[in-house]
Design a protein around this motif. Structure first.
Motif, mmCIF file in Angstrom:
data_model
loop_
_atom_site.group_PDB
_atom_site.id
_atom_site.type_symbol
_atom_site.label_atom_id
_atom_site.label_comp_id
_atom_site.label_asym_id
_atom_site.label_seq_id
_atom_site.Cartn_x
_atom_site.Cartn_y
_atom_site.Cartn_z
ATOM 1 N N GLU A 87 52.558 81.120 81.317
ATOM 2 C CA GLU A 87 54.022 81.163 81.255
ATOM 3 C C GLU A 87 54.578 82.196 82.230
ATOM 4 O OE1 GLU A 87 54.758 81.960 77.190
ATOM 5 O OE2 GLU A 87 54.200 79.968 76.494
ATOM 6 N N GLU A 88 53.931 83.361 82.283
ATOM 7 C CA GLU A 88 54.386 84.413 83.202
ATOM 8 C C GLU A 88 54.278 83.935 84.650
ATOM 9 O OE1 GLU A 88 54.676 88.397 81.870
ATOM 10 O OE2 GLU A 88 55.817 86.795 80.918
ATOM 11 N N ALA A 89 53.146 83.322 84.982
ATOM 12 C CA ALA A 89 52.942 82.865 86.354
ATOM 13 C C ALA A 89 53.974 81.814 86.753
ATOM 14 C CB ALA A 89 51.529 82.299 86.499
ATOM 15 N N GLY A 138 60.773 89.991 86.697
ATOM 16 C CA GLY A 138 60.505 89.018 87.740
ATOM 17 C C GLY A 138 61.534 88.977 88.853
ATOM 18 N N PHE A 139 62.795 89.200 88.501
ATOM 19 C CA PHE A 139 63.887 89.135 89.470
ATOM 20 C C PHE A 139 63.682 90.100 90.636
ATOM 21 C CE2 PHE A 139 68.002 90.667 91.023
ATOM 22 C CZ PHE A 139 68.609 89.481 91.378
ATOM 23 N N GLU A 169 54.976 88.912 96.952
ATOM 24 C CA GLU A 169 53.725 88.372 96.436
ATOM 25 C C GLU A 169 53.264 89.180 95.225
ATOM 26 O OE1 GLU A 169 50.716 87.869 99.386
ATOM 27 O OE2 GLU A 169 52.041 86.797 100.778
ATOM 28 N N VAL A 170 52.907 88.461 94.166
ATOM 29 C CA VAL A 170 52.517 89.138 92.930
ATOM 30 C C VAL A 170 51.238 88.529 92.365
ATOM 31 C CG1 VAL A 170 54.899 89.722 92.357
ATOM 32 C CG2 VAL A 170 53.890 87.617 91.449
ATOM 33 N N PHE A 215 60.876 83.272 91.663
ATOM 34 C CA PHE A 215 61.291 84.394 92.503
ATOM 35 C C PHE A 215 60.286 84.702 93.605
ATOM 36 C CE2 PHE A 215 62.708 85.063 88.091
ATOM 37 C CZ PHE A 215 64.078 85.018 88.283
ATOM 38 N N ALA A 216 59.032 84.872 93.235
ATOM 39 C CA ALA A 216 58.021 85.312 94.188
ATOM 40 C C ALA A 216 57.682 84.224 95.205
ATOM 41 C CB ALA A 216 56.755 85.731 93.435
ATOM 42 N N SER A 217 57.262 84.646 96.368
ATOM 43 C CA SER A 217 56.840 83.689 97.395
ATOM 44 C C SER A 217 55.445 83.166 97.110
ATOM 45 C CB SER A 217 56.870 84.358 98.768
ATOM 46 O OG SER A 217 56.017 85.496 98.792
#
Length: 311
Positions: A160-162, A141-142, A148-149, A168-170
């Protein structure tokens, strides 16, 4: 000629298996480590590891596994290439058979066969693993700060992942093939209320797009209308679960409803005396390299104490 009986055999060469080898080797047990179908485990397809202690600048997955293998070899660890195709835990010593027909006898067995992330099965998914496609937000994730993911999945793991990726992600977009998530209600609500997360429901991934070097987008199909859409993104996280590599021991060891080998709460002992399990084959909660290594240490110490008791 009577066949030699090993003190301990370790199945698997990921962080758990190799750590177990280091500790049993230092205890002068002369362990035999069987590589299995994926020597080095899941870290062999991890491009960069920044959260394993002792490497402040980070380290590539294959390089870390090579160092662990060398360290295990330093303490008189033997390695056998191949897969265990048969295991008889009803007899003493335990009997293992490799795919080349070789038979191995051992007084103690450490199972560190790990787990494999479940994938969608797309050729593009395989082509971009480590180049924008991942199955571990905690690991990668870092690298997606201000990018954008997409997260694919609808269970608690996907939620949990989201949520983790929002650190980190925008922008994080969750793709799920149904109208409603399979996750617990509280996890679903957290995702739905997070301003950084958008949803693509009733959609499946048709293709992961890239320029040959990295992921550039994703192609989705609406399961109700058949409409195809493409969206740009920098990464795709597959979160549709893991499959522990424990099939060989079904009917011989206690295995939970999800396929993980059950171990005692205070040790790595399984339901058969002298058999121990460590790493992702028994850990459905953390699934990190460092926790796998920790349980590998535990399994080695448990095996050493067991062997002292039967001698």
């Amino acid at each position: 000629m009577e066949q030699a009986i090993r003190d301990v055999v370790i199945m698997g060469t990921g962080p758990a298996g190799l750590t177990a080898a280091i500790y049993t080797g230092r205890a002068n047990l002369k362990p035999l480590v069987i590589d299995g179908s994926q020597p080095g485990g899941q870290l062999m397809i991890t491009s960069e590891i920044e959260n394993f202690p002792g490497f402040p600048e980070g380290i590539r997955g294959p390089e870390l596994m090579d160092k662990l293998r060398q360290q295990a070899g330093r303490f008189n660890t033997d390695f056998a290439f191949g897969n265990v195709t048969e295991a008889d835990l009803s007899r003493r010593p335990f009997q293992l058979r490799l795919d080349d027909g070789k038979e191995i006898l051992t007084n103690a067995l450490i199972i560190a066969t790990g787990a494999n992330a479940r994938w969608l099965g797309l050729p593009s998914e395989r082509a971009y693993r480590g180049k924008g496609v991942s199955a571990c937000a905690t690991c990668d994730g870092f690298f997606y700060r201000d990018l954008e993911v997409f997260v694919v999945g609808g269970g608690d793991t996907a939620m949990e992942e989201a949520l983790f990726l929002t650190k980190f992600a925008s922008k994080v977009t969750v793709v799920h093939r149904r109208e409603e998530f399979r996750s617990s209600k509280i996890m679903s609500l957290r995702v739905e209320k997070n301003p950084k997360i958008s949803l693509e429901l009733n959609k499946v991934v048709e293709e992961i797009l890239g320029d040959g070097q990295k992921v550039t987008g994703i192609r989705l199909k609406d399961v109700k209308t058949g409409e195809i859409t493409e969206q740009s993104c920098d990464g795709v996280f597959i979160a549709i679960g893991h499959a522990p590599n424990a099939e060989l021991f079904e009917g011989q060891l206690d295995i939970d409803e999800y396929g993980y080998i059950e171990t005692a709460k205070t040790s790595t002992a399984t339901s058969v005396d002298g058999v121990f399990a460590c790493g992702d084959v028994q850990d459905y909660t953390y699934r990190q390299a460092i926790t796998a290594a920790g349980t590998g240490c535990m399994a080695a110490l448990d095996a050493e104490r067991y062997l002292e008791c039967i001698r």
